[in-house]
Design a protein around this motif. Structure first.
Motif, PDB file in Angstrom:
ATOM      1  N   ILE A  33      11.747 -12.595  -0.051  1.00  0.00           N
ATOM      2  CA  ILE A  33      10.847 -12.372   0.365  1.00  0.00           C
ATOM      3  C   ILE A  33      11.055 -10.195   0.658  1.00  0.00           C
ATOM      4  O   ILE A  33      11.651  -9.958   1.283  1.00  0.00           O
ATOM      5  CB  ILE A  33      10.559 -12.606   1.425  1.00  0.00           C
ATOM      6  CG1 ILE A  33       9.819 -14.161   0.314  1.00  0.00           C
ATOM      7  CG2 ILE A  33       9.026 -12.516   1.701  1.00  0.00           C
ATOM      8  CD1 ILE A  33      10.125 -14.916   1.756  1.00  0.00           C
ATOM      9  N   ASP A  34       9.763  -9.555   0.115  1.00  0.00           N
ATOM     10  CA  ASP A  34       9.837  -8.161   0.655  1.00  0.00           C
ATOM     11  C   ASP A  34       9.037  -8.138   2.032  1.00  0.00           C
ATOM     12  O   ASP A  34       7.272  -8.556   1.681  1.00  0.00           O
ATOM     13  CB  ASP A  34       9.200  -7.602  -0.757  1.00  0.00           C
ATOM     14  CG  ASP A  34       9.047  -6.280   0.443  1.00  0.00           C
ATOM     15  OD1 ASP A  34       8.978  -5.578   1.349  1.00  0.00           O
ATOM     16  OD2 ASP A  34       8.864  -4.939  -0.920  1.00  0.00           O
ATOM     17  N   ALA A  35       9.467  -8.519   3.045  1.00  0.00           N
ATOM     18  CA  ALA A  35       8.687  -8.846   4.224  1.00  0.00           C
ATOM     19  C   ALA A  35       8.131  -7.936   5.228  1.00  0.00           C
ATOM     20  O   ALA A  35       7.902  -7.613   6.195  1.00  0.00           O
ATOM     21  CB  ALA A  35       9.865  -9.194   5.125  1.00  0.00           C
ATOM     22  N   MET A  90      13.233  -5.868   4.408  1.00  0.00           N
ATOM     23  CA  MET A  90      12.344  -5.613   4.961  1.00  0.00           C
ATOM     24  C   MET A  90      12.195  -4.487   5.305  1.00  0.00           C
ATOM     25  O   MET A  90      13.564  -3.959   5.754  1.00  0.00           O
ATOM     26  CB  MET A  90      12.777  -5.983   6.235  1.00  0.00           C
ATOM     27  CG  MET A  90      10.879  -5.889   6.820  1.00  0.00           C
ATOM     28  SD  MET A  90      11.575  -7.314   8.086  1.00  0.00           S
ATOM     29  CE  MET A  90      10.022  -6.667  10.077  1.00  0.00           C
ATOM     30  N   SER A  91      10.977  -2.868   5.521  1.00  0.00           N
ATOM     31  CA  SER A  91      11.547  -2.493   5.958  1.00  0.00           C
ATOM     32  C   SER A  91      10.651  -2.832   7.669  1.00  0.00           C
ATOM     33  O   SER A  91       9.501  -2.978   6.914  1.00  0.00           O
ATOM     34  CB  SER A  91      10.032  -0.967   5.273  1.00  0.00           C
ATOM     35  OG  SER A  91       9.596  -0.024   6.218  1.00  0.00           O
ATOM     36  N   ALA A  92      11.247  -2.144   8.226  1.00  0.00           N
ATOM     37  CA  ALA A  92      10.829  -2.157   9.908  1.00  0.00           C
ATOM     38  C   ALA A  92      10.330  -1.271  10.165  1.00  0.00           C
ATOM     39  O   ALA A  92       9.228  -2.204  11.619  1.00  0.00           O
ATOM     40  CB  ALA A  92      12.310  -2.464  10.669  1.00  0.00           C
ATOM     41  N   LYS A  93       9.944  -0.792  10.086  1.00  0.00           N
ATOM     42  CA  LYS A  93       8.986   0.548   9.884  1.00  0.00           C
ATOM     43  C   LYS A  93       7.595   0.173  10.499  1.00  0.00           C
ATOM     44  O   LYS A  93       6.169   0.988  10.927  1.00  0.00           O
ATOM     45  CB  LYS A  93       9.032   1.995   9.011  1.00  0.00           C
ATOM     46  CG  LYS A  93      10.401   2.149   9.154  1.00  0.00           C
ATOM     47  CD  LYS A  93      10.495   3.205   7.944  1.00  0.00           C
ATOM     48  CE  LYS A  93      10.127   5.092   8.115  1.00  0.00           C
ATOM     49  NZ  LYS A  93      10.847   5.955   7.615  1.00  0.00           N
ATOM     50  N   LYS A  94       7.135  -0.867   9.494  1.00  0.00           N
ATOM     51  CA  LYS A  94       5.780  -1.604   9.798  1.00  0.00           C
ATOM     52  C   LYS A  94       5.627  -2.672  10.836  1.00  0.00           C
ATOM     53  O   LYS A  94       5.602  -2.029  11.761  1.00  0.00           O
ATOM     54  CB  LYS A  94       5.623  -2.430   8.293  1.00  0.00           C
ATOM     55  CG  LYS A  94       5.046  -1.383   7.352  1.00  0.00           C
ATOM     56  CD  LYS A  94       6.658  -0.962   7.053  1.00  0.00           C
ATOM     57  CE  LYS A  94       5.978   0.425   5.122  1.00  0.00           C
ATOM     58  NZ  LYS A  94       7.343   0.685   4.759  1.00  0.00           N
ATOM     59  N   ASP A  95       5.443  -3.813  10.414  1.00  0.00           N
ATOM     60  CA  ASP A  95       5.356  -4.859  11.826  1.00  0.00           C
ATOM     61  C   ASP A  95       6.771  -5.168  12.461  1.00  0.00           C
ATOM     62  O   ASP A  95       6.486  -5.926  13.452  1.00  0.00           O
ATOM     63  CB  ASP A  95       5.565  -6.068  10.433  1.00  0.00           C
ATOM     64  CG  ASP A  95       4.173  -6.319  10.277  1.00  0.00           C
ATOM     65  OD1 ASP A  95       3.347  -5.532  10.873  1.00  0.00           O
ATOM     66  OD2 ASP A  95       3.830  -7.206   9.504  1.00  0.00           O
ATOM     67  N   LEU A 111      -2.336   8.546   6.566  1.00  0.00           N
ATOM     68  CA  LEU A 111      -1.149   8.347   5.315  1.00  0.00           C
ATOM     69  C   LEU A 111      -0.732   6.700   5.325  1.00  0.00           C
ATOM     70  O   LEU A 111      -0.950   6.887   4.293  1.00  0.00           O
ATOM     71  CB  LEU A 111      -0.280   9.479   5.684  1.00  0.00           C
ATOM     72  CG  LEU A 111       0.420   9.740   4.259  1.00  0.00           C
ATOM     73  CD1 LEU A 111      -0.040  10.494   3.033  1.00  0.00           C
ATOM     74  CD2 LEU A 111       1.630  10.792   4.916  1.00  0.00           C
ATOM     75  N   THR A 112       0.514   6.495   6.174  1.00  0.00           N
ATOM     76  CA  THR A 112       0.759   5.397   6.178  1.00  0.00           C
ATOM     77  C   THR A 112       1.012   5.191   7.439  1.00  0.00           C
ATOM     78  O   THR A 112       0.278   4.956   8.367  1.00  0.00           O
ATOM     79  CB  THR A 112       2.537   5.764   5.995  1.00  0.00           C
ATOM     80  OG1 THR A 112       3.258   4.150   6.522  1.00  0.00           O
ATOM     81  CG2 THR A 112       2.988   6.997   6.763  1.00  0.00           C
ATOM     82  N   ASP A 113       1.004   3.873   7.472  1.00  0.00           N
ATOM     83  CA  ASP A 113       1.419   2.755   8.675  1.00  0.00           C
ATOM     84  C   ASP A 113       2.921   2.812   9.003  1.00  0.00           C
ATOM     85  O   ASP A 113       3.610   1.904  10.071  1.00  0.00           O
ATOM     86  CB  ASP A 113       0.973   1.514   8.853  1.00  0.00           C
ATOM     87  CG  ASP A 113       1.438   0.702   7.923  1.00  0.00           C
ATOM     88  OD1 ASP A 113       1.705   1.143   6.882  1.00  0.00           O
ATOM     89  OD2 ASP A 113       1.417  -0.297   7.605  1.00  0.00           O
TER      90      ASP A 113
HETATM   91  N1  F0G Z   1       8.087  -1.834   0.805  1.00  0.00           N
HETATM   92  C1  F0G Z   1       6.736  -2.370   1.297  1.00  0.00           C
HETATM   93  C2  F0G Z   1       5.736  -3.278   0.926  1.00  0.00           C
HETATM   94  C3  F0G Z   1       6.207  -1.049   1.726  1.00  0.00           C
HETATM   95  O1  F0G Z   1       5.170  -1.009   1.752  1.00  0.00           O
HETATM   96  C4  F0G Z   1       7.248  -0.543   1.849  1.00  0.00           C
HETATM   97  C5  F0G Z   1       7.246   0.879   1.900  1.00  0.00           C
HETATM   98  C6  F0G Z   1       8.267  -0.558   0.989  1.00  0.00           C
HETATM   99  C7  F0G Z   1       8.968  -1.463   1.051  1.00  0.00           C
HETATM  100  C8  F0G Z   1       9.614   0.744   1.677  1.00  0.00           C
HETATM  101  O2  F0G Z   1      10.148   0.726   3.046  1.00  0.00           O
HETATM  102  O3  F0G Z   1       9.395   3.065   3.588  1.00  0.00           O
HETATM  103  O4  F0G Z   1      11.020   1.892   4.770  1.00  0.00           O
HETATM  104  O5  F0G Z   1      11.892   2.460   2.745  1.00  0.00           O
HETATM  105  N2  F0G Z   1       5.954   1.196   2.547  1.00  0.00           N
HETATM  106  C9  F0G Z   1       5.383   2.655   2.725  1.00  0.00           C
HETATM  107  C10 F0G Z   1       3.682   2.624   2.806  1.00  0.00           C
HETATM  108  C11 F0G Z   1       6.105   3.807   2.761  1.00  0.00           C
HETATM  109  O6  F0G Z   1       3.490   3.854   3.651  1.00  0.00           O
HETATM  110  O7  F0G Z   1       3.072   1.683   2.307  1.00  0.00           O
HETATM  111  P1  F0G Z   1      10.676   1.940   3.418  1.00  0.00           P
END
Ligand code: F0G
Length: 459
Positions: free
Chosen positions: A215-217, A255-260, A50-52
């Motif tokens: 930047i959206d990082a 930045m969403s730190a939940k990714k990188d 579903l998501t990373d």
């Molecule tokens: N910017 C980008 C490029 C994203 O992919 C996401 C989140 C956000 C901002 C928002 O961050 O979830 O921490 O509030 N993307 C997730 C996804 C939800 O599944 O691609 P968040």
């Protein structure tokens, strides 16, 4: 197939069981969920793509850091460890932690966006788009046209169209544009990277017009590694050196730190503008928490401080981008089109090409997403008309996105080669019966961000 699976630069210390539900259980789960995979129970899912975001496996170093978390309300040691990492990598004058990326977007929009102002980007992600709209602003997506051609092999399909950006600024003027953005990598457009050359040109255009550049990082480290692999002059630079150069071009970032940064929760917002930072802090205190924790626990700050460096590790990035390219190649070998070249964090299956008989208003990518769960208890994510079709307030007509995609986002350091093979096999089976698939209609749809909670009925 020419793409090989890179050996993981880690070994496994803890395991989490997953279970494959029976076909009957899957059918019942789909019905209960209103055919929206967001509403499924995680326990009913075998492979969750579903998501990373926030789903990666933390390292033993991160878990050790969690034990060092300092839960002091203000000025915690954890904050200062995070600050050292953020200053080292990103180099902005001021920053705050937030609980996740959209909280940073909300605060930035609250501080800067006024009614009827525009915020350009290559492509805004859905939460960024919604946060700008929620303040009465209008997001604009100015990515290069190649981004909309799934087969085009342009190495930097996330690039901003510079001519479109200049024309946009000439049309609306500085007063109507409180800030400009760019998303690295471009999630809404296939996880495609932006080149350093393009980032420099975008920064120069914004600077020449007096428009602050943010930047959206979320996936900056993956973007940096694509730059190293594909852009002349960067072959010998380390990911952190490329990152420092990237962020030196901007006035700030969210930045969403939940990714990188490979954490389960967390976000960052930074700026060089002192007056803006004072407003950011006030807004943060109102909505998130004190400026040294910003909606996170001290232990979360410590996991983030460690994860930021792990996400930039070269051996990890070779494996990370290699795993995604491998899944894309396996799916392509089964005759199923995906956005080319493979993105950083996800494979984007072009649903309208497999299901040409389902029109966009009957949601072909939704149909494919449901079918993938039915076939293998695999959860992907619709990134098409369910997510992005929107009513134009000026013309009162529906605008449909150019592509109907199903995203298979790969959590970091979690699944193995066999899991990837299993996913590709399931898609191959679906392809052989694709013409029997039908579309879906809404039985419930909220106004904004409707994909999260919508309910459907098969047609
Ligand atoms: N910017 C980008 C490029 C994203 O992919 C996401 C989140 C956000 C901002 C928002 O961050 O979830 O921490 O509030 N993307 C997730 C996804 C939800 O599944 O691609 P968040």
């Amino acid at each position: 197939m020419t793409t090989t699976y890179p050996p993981e630069p880690f070994r496994i210390k803890t395991v989490e069981s997953i279970r494959l539900p029976s076909p009957k259980e899957r059918e019942a789960a789909l019905k209960t969920a209103g055919y929206n995979v967001f509403t499924l129970k995680a326990e009913d899912i075998f492979i969750d793509l579903l998501t990373d975001s926030g789903t990666g496996a933390m390292s033993s170093e991160q878990w050790a850091a969690i034990m060092r978390g300092d839960e002091s309300y203000a000025g915690a040691r954890s904050f200062h460890r995070l600050k050292a990492a953020v200053d080292d990598i990103f180099g902005f004058k001021y920053f705050v932690p937030t609980h996740q990326g959209r909280a940073a977007e909300n605060i930035l929009s609250a501080c800067l966006v006024k009614e009827n102002q525009w915020v350009p980007s290559n492509m805004h992600f859905d939460t960024t788009d919604a946060n700008i709209r929620a303040r009465g602003g209008r997001p604009a997506n100015l990515v290069i046209d190649e981004a909309f051609d799934p087969a085009n092999l342009h190495p930097f399909k996330g690039n901003m169209d510079l001519a479109k950006l200049k024309a946009f600024i000439a049309k609306y003027g500085r007063e109507k544009i409180p800030f400009g953005m760019i998303t690295v990598t471009n999630n809404a457009g296939g996880g495609q990277p932006v080149s350093m050359e393009n980032l420099k040109a975008v920064a120069e255009i914004y600077r020449a017009s007096g428009i602050p550049f943010y930047i959206d990082a979320a996936r900056y480290a993956e973007n940096c590694f694509f730059i190293r692999q594909r852009e002349r002059g960067y072959e010998h630079k380390s990911p952190i050196e490329i990152a420092r150069e990237m962020f030196s071009l901007a006035d700030g970032f969210c930045m969403s730190a939940k990714k990188d940064a490979i954490v389960n929760i967390g976000g960052l917002l930074a700026t060089n503008d002192e007056a803006l930072f004072n407003n950011i802090r006030n807004e943060l205190i109102l909505r998130e928490g004190f400026p040294t924790y910003g909606g996170l626990a001290g232990r979360d700050l410590d996991a983030l401080a460690v994860g930021l460096y792990e996400g930039l590790d070269e051996a990890y990035l070779v494996y990370r981008l290699g795993q995604t390219a491998y899944l894309a190649a396996c799916i392509n070998d089964a005759g199923i089109p995906t956005i080319q070249p493979a993105g950083g964090h996800a494979v984007y299956v072009v649903a309208n090409e497999i299901l040409p008989h389902i029109p966009n208003y009957e949601f072909p990518a939704q149909s494919l997403t449901v079918e993938l769960y039915r076939e293998g208890a695999i959860r992907g994510c619709e990134i098409g008309s369910v997510m992005f079709a929107c009513l134009d307030p000026e013309t009162n007509t529906w605008n449909y996105p150019k592509l109907e995609l199903m995203r298979l986002a790969i959590p970091r350091r979690m699944y193995t080669q066999t899991h990837m093979d299993y996913v590709a096999d399931a898609l191959a089976k679906i392809k052989s019966r694709a013409k029997n698939l039908r579309g879906y209609k809404f039985t419930y749809a909220p106004e904004m961000l409707r994909h999260f909670t919508a309910q459907f009925e098969p047609l």
